[in-house]
Design a protein around this motif. Structure first.
Motif, PDB file in Angstrom:
ATOM      1  N   VAL A 192       0.826  -1.205   0.000  1.00 42.05           N
ATOM      2  CA  VAL A 192       0.000   0.000   0.000  1.00 42.05           C
ATOM      3  C   VAL A 192       0.866   1.263   0.000  1.00 42.05           C
ATOM      4  O   VAL A 192       0.591   2.229  -0.719  1.00 42.05           O
ATOM      5  CB  VAL A 192      -0.949  -0.015   1.215  1.00 42.05           C
ATOM      6  N   PHE A 193       1.929   1.237   0.806  1.00 44.98           N
ATOM      7  CA  PHE A 193       2.816   2.411   0.908  1.00 44.98           C
ATOM      8  C   PHE A 193       3.472   2.716  -0.433  1.00 44.98           C
ATOM      9  O   PHE A 193       3.497   3.877  -0.880  1.00 44.98           O
ATOM     10  CB  PHE A 193       3.875   2.151   1.973  1.00 44.98           C
ATOM     11  N   LEU A 194       4.016   1.698  -1.095  1.00 45.05           N
ATOM     12  CA  LEU A 194       4.671   1.926  -2.377  1.00 45.05           C
ATOM     13  C   LEU A 194       3.685   2.360  -3.450  1.00 45.05           C
ATOM     14  O   LEU A 194       4.014   3.188  -4.309  1.00 45.05           O
ATOM     15  CB  LEU A 194       5.406   0.655  -2.817  1.00 45.05           C
ATOM     16  N   ALA A 195       2.463   1.817  -3.391  1.00 44.56           N
ATOM     17  CA  ALA A 195       1.469   2.152  -4.413  1.00 44.56           C
ATOM     18  C   ALA A 195       1.035   3.601  -4.316  1.00 44.56           C
ATOM     19  O   ALA A 195       1.061   4.352  -5.305  1.00 44.56           O
ATOM     20  CB  ALA A 195       0.262   1.231  -4.295  1.00 44.56           C
ATOM     21  N   TYR A 196       0.620   4.027  -3.112  1.00 42.35           N
ATOM     22  CA  TYR A 196       0.008   5.344  -2.961  1.00 42.35           C
ATOM     23  C   TYR A 196       0.989   6.419  -2.492  1.00 42.35           C
ATOM     24  O   TYR A 196       0.692   7.616  -2.617  1.00 42.35           O
ATOM     25  CB  TYR A 196      -1.164   5.253  -1.986  1.00 42.35           C
ATOM     26  N   GLY A 197       2.132   5.998  -1.972  1.00 45.06           N
ATOM     27  CA  GLY A 197       3.108   6.973  -1.514  1.00 45.06           C
ATOM     28  C   GLY A 197       4.245   7.221  -2.475  1.00 45.06           C
ATOM     29  O   GLY A 197       4.920   8.254  -2.389  1.00 45.06           O
ATOM     30  N   MET A 198       4.459   6.273  -3.432  1.00 47.97           N
ATOM     31  CA  MET A 198       5.613   6.402  -4.312  1.00 47.97           C
ATOM     32  C   MET A 198       5.243   6.236  -5.787  1.00 47.97           C
ATOM     33  O   MET A 198       5.253   7.200  -6.546  1.00 47.97           O
ATOM     34  CB  MET A 198       6.672   5.364  -3.928  1.00 47.97           C
ATOM     35  N   VAL A 199       4.886   5.017  -6.201  1.00 51.00           N
ATOM     36  CA  VAL A 199       4.740   4.739  -7.635  1.00 51.00           C
ATOM     37  C   VAL A 199       3.546   5.479  -8.235  1.00 51.00           C
ATOM     38  O   VAL A 199       3.634   6.030  -9.349  1.00 51.00           O
ATOM     39  CB  VAL A 199       4.615   3.220  -7.875  1.00 51.00           C
ATOM     40  N   GLY A 200       2.410   5.523  -7.512  1.00 47.02           N
ATOM     41  CA  GLY A 200       1.256   6.261  -8.018  1.00 47.02           C
ATOM     42  C   GLY A 200       1.560   7.730  -8.255  1.00 47.02           C
ATOM     43  O   GLY A 200       1.288   8.264  -9.347  1.00 47.02           O
ATOM     44  N   PRO A 201       2.136   8.434  -7.267  1.00 47.84           N
ATOM     45  CA  PRO A 201       2.534   9.829  -7.514  1.00 47.84           C
ATOM     46  C   PRO A 201       3.571   9.978  -8.625  1.00 47.84           C
ATOM     47  O   PRO A 201       3.553  10.965  -9.359  1.00 47.84           O
ATOM     48  CB  PRO A 201       3.114  10.265  -6.164  1.00 47.84           C
ATOM     49  N   PHE A 202       4.490   9.006  -8.744  1.00 53.89           N
ATOM     50  CA  PHE A 202       5.456   9.056  -9.842  1.00 53.89           C
ATOM     51  C   PHE A 202       4.733   9.035 -11.191  1.00 53.89           C
ATOM     52  O   PHE A 202       5.061   9.795 -12.108  1.00 53.89           O
ATOM     53  CB  PHE A 202       6.416   7.871  -9.763  1.00 53.89           C
ATOM     54  N   ALA A 203       3.754   8.139 -11.320  1.00 55.85           N
ATOM     55  CA  ALA A 203       3.010   8.034 -12.574  1.00 55.85           C
ATOM     56  C   ALA A 203       2.265   9.331 -12.877  1.00 55.85           C
ATOM     57  O   ALA A 203       2.250   9.805 -14.026  1.00 55.85           O
ATOM     58  CB  ALA A 203       2.032   6.860 -12.505  1.00 55.85           C
ATOM     59  N   ALA A 204       1.639   9.918 -11.845  1.00 56.01           N
ATOM     60  CA  ALA A 204       0.904  11.173 -12.047  1.00 56.01           C
ATOM     61  C   ALA A 204       1.850  12.297 -12.445  1.00 56.01           C
ATOM     62  O   ALA A 204       1.535  13.120 -13.322  1.00 56.01           O
ATOM     63  CB  ALA A 204       0.147  11.531 -10.773  1.00 56.01           C
ATOM     64  N   ARG A 205       3.006  12.355 -11.799  1.00 55.89           N
ATOM     65  CA  ARG A 205       3.989  13.398 -12.116  1.00 55.89           C
ATOM     66  C   ARG A 205       4.497  13.256 -13.542  1.00 55.89           C
ATOM     67  O   ARG A 205       4.601  14.245 -14.284  1.00 55.89           O
ATOM     68  CB  ARG A 205       5.153  13.321 -11.128  1.00 55.89           C
ATOM     69  N   LEU A 206       4.794  12.028 -13.954  1.00 57.50           N
ATOM     70  CA  LEU A 206       5.291  11.800 -15.308  1.00 57.50           C
ATOM     71  C   LEU A 206       4.228  12.167 -16.332  1.00 57.50           C
ATOM     72  O   LEU A 206       4.530  12.760 -17.377  1.00 57.50           O
ATOM     73  CB  LEU A 206       5.707  10.334 -15.466  1.00 57.50           C
ATOM     74  N   ARG A 207       2.977  11.844 -16.045  1.00 60.63           N
ATOM     75  CA  ARG A 207       1.891  12.224 -16.953  1.00 60.63           C
ATOM     76  C   ARG A 207       1.795  13.744 -17.081  1.00 60.63           C
ATOM     77  O   ARG A 207       1.630  14.286 -18.176  1.00 60.63           O
ATOM     78  CB  ARG A 207       0.563  11.652 -16.455  1.00 60.63           C
ATOM     79  N   GLY A 208       1.929  14.452 -15.957  1.00 59.16           N
ATOM     80  CA  GLY A 208       1.879  15.904 -15.999  1.00 59.16           C
ATOM     81  C   GLY A 208       3.017  16.505 -16.814  1.00 59.16           C
ATOM     82  O   GLY A 208       2.814  17.467 -17.560  1.00 59.16           O
ATOM     83  N   VAL A 209       4.209  15.943 -16.679  1.00 59.90           N
ATOM     84  CA  VAL A 209       5.363  16.443 -17.433  1.00 59.90           C
ATOM     85  C   VAL A 209       5.148  16.230 -18.931  1.00 59.90           C
ATOM     86  O   VAL A 209       5.420  17.127 -19.746  1.00 59.90           O
ATOM     87  CB  VAL A 209       6.656  15.746 -16.967  1.00 59.90           C
ATOM     88  N   VAL A 210       4.663  15.056 -19.310  1.00 57.88           N
ATOM     89  CA  VAL A 210       4.428  14.761 -20.731  1.00 57.88           C
ATOM     90  C   VAL A 210       3.384  15.718 -21.306  1.00 57.88           C
ATOM     91  O   VAL A 210       3.546  16.243 -22.416  1.00 57.88           O
ATOM     92  CB  VAL A 210       3.974  13.297 -20.907  1.00 57.88           C
ATOM     93  N   GLU A 211       2.308  15.948 -20.569  1.00 55.83           N
ATOM     94  CA  GLU A 211       1.267  16.852 -21.046  1.00 55.83           C
ATOM     95  C   GLU A 211       1.781  18.284 -21.145  1.00 55.83           C
ATOM     96  O   GLU A 211       1.395  19.026 -22.045  1.00 55.83           O
ATOM     97  CB  GLU A 211       0.056  16.775 -20.112  1.00 55.83           C
ATOM     98  N   GLU A 212       2.669  18.671 -20.228  1.00 54.34           N
ATOM     99  CA  GLU A 212       3.255  20.014 -20.294  1.00 54.34           C
ATOM    100  C   GLU A 212       4.152  20.155 -21.510  1.00 54.34           C
ATOM    101  O   GLU A 212       4.128  21.178 -22.212  1.00 54.34           O
ATOM    102  CB  GLU A 212       4.044  20.293 -19.016  1.00 54.34           C
ATOM    103  N   GLU A 213       4.948  19.116 -21.792  1.00 53.69           N
ATOM    104  CA  GLU A 213       5.821  19.172 -22.962  1.00 53.69           C
ATOM    105  C   GLU A 213       5.016  19.186 -24.252  1.00 53.69           C
ATOM    106  O   GLU A 213       5.427  19.808 -25.247  1.00 53.69           O
ATOM    107  CB  GLU A 213       6.783  17.980 -22.956  1.00 53.69           C
ATOM    108  N   ALA A 214       3.859  18.524 -24.255  1.00 54.54           N
ATOM    109  CA  ALA A 214       3.024  18.491 -25.455  1.00 54.54           C
ATOM    110  C   ALA A 214       2.507  19.878 -25.821  1.00 54.54           C
ATOM    111  O   ALA A 214       2.217  20.151 -26.994  1.00 54.54           O
ATOM    112  CB  ALA A 214       1.853  17.530 -25.249  1.00 54.54           C
ATOM    113  N   GLN A 215       2.406  20.773 -24.841  1.00 50.21           N
ATOM    114  CA  GLN A 215       1.925  22.128 -25.117  1.00 50.21           C
ATOM    115  C   GLN A 215       2.897  22.886 -26.018  1.00 50.21           C
ATOM    116  O   GLN A 215       2.488  23.785 -26.756  1.00 50.21           O
ATOM    117  CB  GLN A 215       1.727  22.887 -23.798  1.00 50.21           C
ATOM    118  N   PHE A 216       4.169  22.519 -25.973  1.00 49.00           N
ATOM    119  CA  PHE A 216       5.169  23.160 -26.832  1.00 49.00           C
ATOM    120  C   PHE A 216       4.858  22.863 -28.295  1.00 49.00           C
ATOM    121  O   PHE A 216       4.905  23.755 -29.151  1.00 49.00           O
ATOM    122  CB  PHE A 216       6.555  22.643 -26.454  1.00 49.00           C
TER     123      PHE A 216
END
Length: 289
Positions: A214-238
């Motif tokens: 549970v800790f790795l899912a919601y404290g680490m890997v899940g936020p990593f996935a959300a952060r990476l998605r945000g970065v990709v979407e930000e780069e797509a705006q270029f």
């Protein structure tokens, strides 16, 4: 940097709270290597099973973005608008000369003034292909606009695959934690004839598996996935900005209007002011003043 701060906060709050509540780390530390082996190892195996080699490589390559953020900075957006201004104006003044820059960007003096953009193959290809399409005298600019939209949707879909893969791993980690915990319970049942203090330690070690999943899912890997998605979407705006400016050009708007359309569509944190962009455009050619 903010990502590292977040990781520190997560660990400090979870384990600090556990310690302040009187929890002992002995059981956790003793069980940790084996639980991590089962949970992280199984998650890694599942990740390899569920993705092809290209996604695995892309995920490994994109992981630094979690801490570095999107590659495009405010100066890059301003430089992009300046680059497009130069190309559009030259294309209208001297199409033959402009074609030389479009067909050989790596040898172009205009592109060379913007090395960060020139180093990005997708941005250069998008500019060159779209301006090449404009030279074909399309009767309906919406045709080019539709092609560009589909192209960018496809590129964004591919770029988001590592994020989706990480999110799938995050979704599966709690279940893998339960698997590790069940194995711990099986081990405990094999020692059912032991005194309560021994059984307590075995049960505690088994529950470490559930905690880690549970800790790795919601404290680490899940936020990593959300952060990476945000970065990709930000780069797509270029790349979206390239589309907006060049589509405006296809509609034969004045060059300055095309660039202003791009400036207005630049994400707010990266948008240059009108005066700042005007000053940059004037510095390109004295006669642009």
């Amino acid at each position: 940097m903010i990502g590292l701060v977040g990781i520190v906060v997560v660990f400090a709050m979870v384990f600090g709270g556990y310690s302040l509540a009187g929890g002992k780390f002995g059981i956790i530390l003793k069980a940790l290597p084996f639980e991590l082996m089962m949970i992280v190892g199984a998650a890694t195996g599942a990740f390899l099973i569920g993705n092809d080699l290209s996604v695995v490589k892309r995920t490994a390559r994109d992981l630094p973005k979690l801490f570095r953020g999107a590659r495009w900075k405010p100066d890059d957006y301003r430089d992009l608008l300046c680059l497009l201004f130069e190309l559009i104006r030259l294309n209208r003044q001297n199409p033959v000369e402009a074609e030389q820059h479009i067909e050989a960007p790596q040898e172009s003096a205009i592109f060379a003034r913007y090395p960060r953009i020139l180093a990005d193959g997708e941005a250069v290809a998008l500019i060159a292909d779209t301006m090449r399409s404009a030279a074909m005298n399309y009767d309906d600019p919406h045709q080019v606009e539709e092609v560009l939209e589909k192209r960018m949707e496809s590129a964004t879909h591919d770029a988001l695959q590592p994020s989706h893969a990480l999110q799938t791993v995050a979704d599966g980690l709690p279940a893998l934690g339960i698997v590790a915990a069940v194995l711990g319970v099986i081990k405990t049942m094999g020692s059912i004839d032991q005194p309560p203090e021994v059984l307590g330690r075995l049960i505690g070690a088994a529950l470490v598996g559930t905690f880690l999943g549970v800790f790795l899912a919601y404290g680490m890997v899940g936020p990593f996935a959300a952060r990476l998605r945000g970065v990709v979407e930000e780069e797509a705006q270029f790349y979206q900005l390239i589309r907006e400016v060049l589509v405006a050009n296809l509609h034969n708007h004045a060059t300055n209007i095309c660039i202003e359309v791009g400036r207005q569509n630049t994400p707010e944190p990266f948008r240059p002011s009108f005066a700042e962009l005007e000053e940059s455009l004037k510095s390109l050619r004295p006669e642009a003043a």
